[in-house]
Write an enzyme that holds these catalytic residues in place. Structure first.
Site: not given
Length: 618
Positions: A221, A376
């Site tokens: 991320e 995710e």
């Protein structure tokens, strides 16, 4: 596995009587689920278009889950202090998870690279002595816990034994339970961009001959809002240090230099320039109206990849784009509301595609730019809108062959919860894992499986758990008939990967020429090159698999005994599926080099009962 069962032993011994006439004398037996280890190093994958394939061009689907902890202060997967690792991996495999994403910190890998591995903080005199549960996480003295690098190596070995593949994710530069909140891949704990790359190259080189660790997610991320400028990750055509596309390309090239077979997973960023007005630039202040920036989930924004895709010098065959995507239980994003009065449940697949998915990440798969793996996704089940979102994303991934790893196995993820609700250990019965069955049922439909419900592993030789099959088994026995839950169920028959491929070796040797002239002798030498094709002696096959179906079970014992009793009907000279092949004979010889005998059949029975932990028996 520390659970015991007499029932399984009784069933196998009864079957042994029908073949050999005598059952082995065994007391209480260990229930064994891990099979013979596949060390062929032939499970590497590559990309073509939007899909991933094995070495023979068979399609594969990576369907797994996250297990975090190497990124945290404990420096190990969570629960190893209170649960048996083999018990956990047995249940993971039995439940059909064929790959695990292991978050980790660059700081930890650097400690390994420098030869001073950080300790596992939960393995100490003041903490629960986990090595009493996991004996192989302790040194030979029975007192000293192993270090974090040894824990990682042991976990990779155990994954291999259970037919589970793995990849790591650099969750943060520094070791921190909340390290994912940091924007960039550099700037903490002395980690520079060079250190980040060097540490990943070191690990890739260490594991280049072990296809358990099949990939590297370069950074979890990368994020930050555009107005943060240099402090936020961006995606453009510059060589600025905070340009994630440039950094990821450099890192990918360095890893592929040492292991050209590794998958490289590249996540997105948080914001991209919208092009709202001429002259807008990265780092400028935001505007309330007509914003210069387009937002997304952290790591979810691939709008910049249209113009600036990841193209390392080695080509794109190992590149996998890896967005993250979450639902309204994590944050009520604007695309969950079709209008100002919507409750969050009004969205559907088409609106998600129109408002967010397609232009942000889904176009990469849809337009055959590259394969994707949703690194995710997940969330709590007590929110109707979130459950609807999870179901829509799950079905989209199935329909469009998108790989994924669910967040997460862990019970202790505050904003999502886990697939596990609790874990506990007792010496008498082993580890007890309470699964969130409602969440697992939702997730389970997106696990790669045959139409009849056999979970499909990514290892060519080792089956995935008690209800799973190996990749070879799928392509030999299921793909052309019933197929799987991809592509409408039908798949090409494929080509299995031989456990013992022939190898071509080139040898160079000098040729000496002697010439005698008028009593004197002169000697000259030249060099010639000889190419020799050989089939080497190996210890890397699936020993015990006499019928070459990818599994070791009683059918192999039966075939051995039949081939010995009636070689004309069942022996190696036959040509149909009932006969033992040359490959099967090599697999069946588990106790020496003297050929296949009744002793081999008995040894395989003892292995199935847990008397032996591996084949062949030395």
């Amino acid at each position: 596995m520390k659970k015991f069962t007499r029932t399984a032993a009784a069933l196998i011994c009864a079957a042994a009587l029908t073949v050999t006439g005598a059952a082995p004398s065994i007391g209480q037996t260990k229930k064994l689920t891990a099979q013979a280890v596949d060390t062929n190093n032939d499970d590497w994958l590559h990309a073509e278009g939007s899909r991933l394939y094995d070495m023979n061009g068979n399609e594969v689907w990576l369907t797994g889950a996250n297990w975090f902890g190497f990124n945290c202060s404990e420096n190990c997967p969570h629960y190893l202090w209170s649960a048996d690792a083999d018990d956990c991996l047995t249940e993971i495999a039995d439940r059909g998870i064929n790959i695990i994403r292991f978050p980790i910190a660059t700081e930890l890998i650097v400690s390994w690279m420098e030869g001073t591995p950080n300790p596992v903080s939960s393995f100490s005199a003041n903490a629960d002595p986990a090595y009493k549960i996991n004996a192989d996480f302790c040194e030979a003295d029975g007192k000293t816990p192993v270090d974090s690098m040894q824990v990682f190596d042991i976990m990779m070995k155990k994954c291999k034994e259970h037919g589970i593949k793995a990849f790591i994710d650099i969750h943060s530069p520094h070791t921190d339970n909340s390290g994912h909140n940091y924007n960039l891949w550099y700037g903490k704990a002395g980690v520079t961009t060079k250190v980040w790359i060097d540490s990943l190259v070191w690990l890739a080189d260490k594991y280049k001959d072990d296809d358990t660790l099949i990939g590297y997610d370069l950074k979890n991320e990368p994020h930050g809002k555009g107005q943060e400028g240099d402090e936020a990750a961006k995606w453009d055509g510059s060589k600025d240090e905070n340009n994630w596309a440039y950094a990821a390309t450099q890192c990918a090239e360095a890893i592929l230099d040492v292991n050209p077979h590794a998958l490289i997973l590249v996540e997105g960023v948080e914001q991209s320039l919208s092009g709202a007005q001429a002259g807008d630039y990265w780092g400028m202040p935001d505007r309330k109206e007509n914003s210069p920036y387009i937002g997304a989930w952290w790591g979810g924004n691939f709008r910049g990849a249209r113009e600036y895709p990841i193209k390392p010098k080695q080509g794109t065959s190992q590149i996998v784009y890896s967005p993250h995507d979450y639902g309204p239980s994590v944050y009520e994003q604007t695309w969950f509301h079709l209008d100002k009065s919507a409750t969050g449940a009004a969205f559907d697949t088409q609106s998600l595609l129109d408002e967010y998915w397609y232009d942000t990440w889904a176009y990469i798969n849809a337009e055959e730019i590259g394969p994707e793996l949703i690194g995710e996704w997940g969330g709590h089940m007590n929110n109707a809108a979130n459950l609807k979102w999870m179901t829509l994303l799950r079905d989209y991934m199935i329909d469009h062959h998108i790989n994924h790893t669910f967040w997460c196995l862990n019970t202790n993820s505050g904003d999502t919860g886990g697939l596990w609700d609790s874990l506990g250990f007792t010496a008498a019965t082993g580890t007890s894992i309470v699964w969130n069955e409602e969440k697992y049922k939702m997730f389970e439909e997106a696990l790669w499986q045959t139409k009849s419900g056999k979970y499909i592993g990514l290892d060519h030789q080792v089956a995935l758990g008690k209800n799973g099959i190996s990749l070879n088994d799928f392509y030999a026995n299921y793909a052309a008939s019933e197929g799987s839950n991809l592509d409408g169920g039908k798949t090409s028959s494929g080509k299995i990967v031989n456990a013992d491929p022939s190898k071509t070796t080139t040898t160079t040797k000098p040729v000496v020429t002697t010439t005698t002239t008028s009593g004197s002798t002169s000697t000259s030498s030249s060099t010639s090159t000889t190419t020799v094709t050989t089939t080497p002696e190996v210890s890397n096959r699936t020993f015990g698999d006499a019928n070459c179906d990818g599994a070791v079970d009683m059918s192999d014992v039966v075939l051995i005994m039949q081939s010995l009793a009636n070689p004309n009907k069942y022996g190696i000279k036959g040509s149909d599926a009932k006969h033992m092949t040359d490959e099967g004979q090599k697999n069946a010889d588990v106790i020496g080099k003297d050929g296949v005998t009744t002793d081999d059949a008995l040894t395989i029975q003892l292995y199935l009962l847990g008397k032996y932990t591996k084949l062949p028996v030395e």
